[in-house]
Design a protein around this motif. Structure first.
Motif, PDB file in Angstrom:
ATOM      1  N   TYR A  65       2.258   5.043 -13.409  1.00  0.00           N
ATOM      2  CA  TYR A  65       1.937   4.030 -14.410  1.00  0.00           C
ATOM      3  C   TYR A  65       2.763   2.794 -14.114  1.00  0.00           C
ATOM      4  CZ  TYR A  65      -0.450   7.301 -17.576  1.00  0.00           C
ATOM      5  OH  TYR A  65      -1.313   8.205 -18.138  1.00  0.00           O
ATOM      6  N   MET A  66       2.145   1.632 -14.232  1.00  0.00           N
ATOM      7  CA  MET A  66       2.866   0.363 -14.105  1.00  0.00           C
ATOM      8  C   MET A  66       3.189  -0.131 -15.512  1.00  0.00           C
ATOM      9  SD  MET A  66       4.150  -2.313 -12.584  1.00  0.00           S
ATOM     10  CE  MET A  66       3.592  -2.477 -10.888  1.00  0.00           C
ATOM     11  N   TYR A  67       4.464  -0.284 -15.791  1.00  0.00           N
ATOM     12  CA  TYR A  67       4.954  -0.871 -17.037  1.00  0.00           C
ATOM     13  C   TYR A  67       5.615  -2.193 -16.705  1.00  0.00           C
ATOM     14  CZ  TYR A  67       4.567   3.469 -19.774  1.00  0.00           C
ATOM     15  OH  TYR A  67       4.113   4.567 -20.448  1.00  0.00           O
ATOM     16  N   SER A  68       5.600  -3.119 -17.657  1.00  0.00           N
ATOM     17  CA  SER A  68       6.339  -4.364 -17.453  1.00  0.00           C
ATOM     18  C   SER A  68       6.943  -4.842 -18.764  1.00  0.00           C
ATOM     19  CB  SER A  68       5.435  -5.462 -16.881  1.00  0.00           C
ATOM     20  OG  SER A  68       4.527  -5.899 -17.869  1.00  0.00           O
ATOM     21  N   LEU A 122      -1.626   3.215 -11.239  1.00  0.00           N
ATOM     22  CA  LEU A 122      -1.717   2.954  -9.802  1.00  0.00           C
ATOM     23  C   LEU A 122      -1.992   4.310  -9.137  1.00  0.00           C
ATOM     24  CD1 LEU A 122       1.423   0.645  -9.556  1.00  0.00           C
ATOM     25  CD2 LEU A 122      -0.966  -0.061  -9.745  1.00  0.00           C
ATOM     26  N   ARG A 123      -3.206   4.507  -8.677  1.00  0.00           N
ATOM     27  CA  ARG A 123      -3.632   5.796  -8.139  1.00  0.00           C
ATOM     28  C   ARG A 123      -3.078   6.018  -6.738  1.00  0.00           C
ATOM     29  NH1 ARG A 123      -9.489   6.591  -8.013  1.00  0.00           N
ATOM     30  NH2 ARG A 123      -9.427   4.677  -6.821  1.00  0.00           N
ATOM     31  N   ASP A 124      -2.536   7.244  -6.515  1.00  0.00           N
ATOM     32  CA  ASP A 124      -1.964   7.621  -5.214  1.00  0.00           C
ATOM     33  C   ASP A 124      -1.075   6.516  -4.659  1.00  0.00           C
ATOM     34  OD1 ASP A 124      -3.272  10.023  -5.371  1.00  0.00           O
ATOM     35  OD2 ASP A 124      -4.621   9.666  -3.673  1.00  0.00           O
ATOM     36  N   TYR A 125      -0.213   5.975  -5.498  1.00  0.00           N
ATOM     37  CA  TYR A 125       0.579   4.788  -5.156  1.00  0.00           C
ATOM     38  C   TYR A 125       1.737   5.093  -4.212  1.00  0.00           C
ATOM     39  CZ  TYR A 125       2.775   0.241  -5.909  1.00  0.00           C
ATOM     40  OH  TYR A 125       3.309  -1.006  -5.735  1.00  0.00           O
ATOM     41  N   GLU A 126       2.323   6.285  -4.353  1.00  0.00           N
ATOM     42  CA  GLU A 126       3.457   6.655  -3.506  1.00  0.00           C
ATOM     43  C   GLU A 126       3.184   7.994  -2.838  1.00  0.00           C
ATOM     44  OE1 GLU A 126       7.516   4.843  -5.441  1.00  0.00           O
ATOM     45  OE2 GLU A 126       6.979   6.880  -5.978  1.00  0.00           O
ATOM     46  N   PHE A 127       3.732   8.142  -1.633  1.00  0.00           N
ATOM     47  CA  PHE A 127       3.706   9.423  -0.948  1.00  0.00           C
ATOM     48  C   PHE A 127       5.129   9.933  -0.918  1.00  0.00           C
ATOM     49  CE2 PHE A 127       3.776  12.244   2.731  1.00  0.00           C
ATOM     50  CZ  PHE A 127       2.672  13.044   2.455  1.00  0.00           C
ATOM     51  N   THR A 128       5.434  10.938  -1.757  1.00  0.00           N
ATOM     52  CA  THR A 128       6.782  11.480  -1.825  1.00  0.00           C
ATOM     53  C   THR A 128       6.715  12.995  -1.881  1.00  0.00           C
ATOM     54  OG1 THR A 128       6.808  11.307  -4.244  1.00  0.00           O
ATOM     55  CG2 THR A 128       7.753   9.470  -3.026  1.00  0.00           C
ATOM     56  N   SER A 129       7.690  13.609  -1.277  1.00  0.00           N
ATOM     57  CA  SER A 129       7.796  15.073  -1.275  1.00  0.00           C
ATOM     58  C   SER A 129       6.487  15.734  -0.833  1.00  0.00           C
ATOM     59  CB  SER A 129       8.215  15.576  -2.655  1.00  0.00           C
ATOM     60  OG  SER A 129       9.446  15.008  -3.033  1.00  0.00           O
ATOM     61  N   GLY A 130       5.839  15.132   0.174  1.00  0.00           N
ATOM     62  CA  GLY A 130       4.647  15.736   0.760  1.00  0.00           C
ATOM     63  C   GLY A 130       3.355  15.569  -0.016  1.00  0.00           C
ATOM     64  N   LYS A 131       3.335  14.691  -1.021  1.00  0.00           N
ATOM     65  CA  LYS A 131       2.102  14.502  -1.794  1.00  0.00           C
ATOM     66  C   LYS A 131       2.007  13.053  -2.281  1.00  0.00           C
ATOM     67  CE  LYS A 131       4.136  16.103  -6.185  1.00  0.00           C
ATOM     68  NZ  LYS A 131       4.787  14.870  -6.434  1.00  0.00           N
ATOM     69  N   PHE A 132       0.775  12.654  -2.614  1.00  0.00           N
ATOM     70  CA  PHE A 132       0.561  11.338  -3.204  1.00  0.00           C
ATOM     71  C   PHE A 132       0.748  11.434  -4.710  1.00  0.00           C
ATOM     72  CE2 PHE A 132      -1.809  10.944   0.751  1.00  0.00           C
ATOM     73  CZ  PHE A 132      -1.358   9.704   1.193  1.00  0.00           C
ATOM     74  N   ASP A 133       1.412  10.442  -5.285  1.00  0.00           N
ATOM     75  CA  ASP A 133       1.657  10.421  -6.729  1.00  0.00           C
ATOM     76  C   ASP A 133       1.027   9.194  -7.357  1.00  0.00           C
ATOM     77  OD1 ASP A 133       3.319  12.735  -6.915  1.00  0.00           O
ATOM     78  OD2 ASP A 133       4.987  11.572  -6.087  1.00  0.00           O
TER      79      ASP A 133
END
Length: 186
Positions: free
Chosen positions: A174-177, A160-171
């Motif tokens: 990987y999606m696991y299930s 999942l590209r740029d899925y979260e914005f945390t600590s001032g950056k996009f992260d």
């Protein structure tokens, strides 16, 4: 073994008791969540004060109150000190799925404690909550968490590209299930 007290499930394994985290655990939580290595992939800056720990505990309690998840404190049977936490969040009961999260004090890394705790909550999630799908979203550099979930049978589904914005950056994440039909942790 699962023990229910005041609607909060207490889970017991060979070495651990997973229990509700309360405000009295704030010092324990501050101790490990102020460690930069522990917080590297947590999505928050290392904690700096007891206030930070109390806010985290409040979030854990809101998961339970809002029925969007459950967060357990990880304690060794011989000690009531919280050395980490694990649990479910973003639970979607309509679709029988949830996300899993976990962290552990650095002094307990490499001892199989995180695996033992996560196995217990997987069993609880599939058997007691009747979940069908448990997801883990993990940053690509977080090799140890990837290895842990893969050993437990999780399948990496994609990035999942740029899925979260945390600590001032996009992260990226990987999606696991792990699906109930694939689960070996009954």
């Amino acid at each position: 073994m699962t023990i229910h007290t005041n609607t909060f499930p207490i889970l017991e394994t060979n070495r651990l008791i997973l229990r509700q985290i309360t405000e009295k655990d704030a010092e324990d939580i501050l101790k490990y969540l102020s460690d930069e290595e522990v917080m590297q992939y947590y999505g928050l800056e290392p904690f700096e004060s007891i206030h930070d720990a109390l806010e985290e505990i409040s979030w854990y309690q809101s998961l339970q109150n809002n029925k969007t998840g459950t967060r357990w404190g990880i304690t060794l049977k011989e000690s009531d000190v919280v050395i980490g936490s694990c649990g479910f969040h973003n639970t979607n009961s309509e679709h029988y799925r949830t996300e899993i999260g976990f962290e552990l004090s650095k002094e307990y890394w490499g001892k199989g404690i995180a695996r033992e705790a996560v196995e217990a909550i997987l069993t609880y999630g599939f058997n007691e909550l009747n979940l069908n799908r448990i997801e883990a979203l993990i940053e690509p550099p977080n090799q140890s968490s990837q290895k842990l979930v893969e050993r437990l049978g999780f399948i990496r589904e994609g990035l999942l590209r740029d899925y979260e914005f945390t600590s001032g950056k996009f992260d990226d994440l990987y999606m696991y299930s792990l699906l109930k039909k694939d689960n070996r942790h009954d």
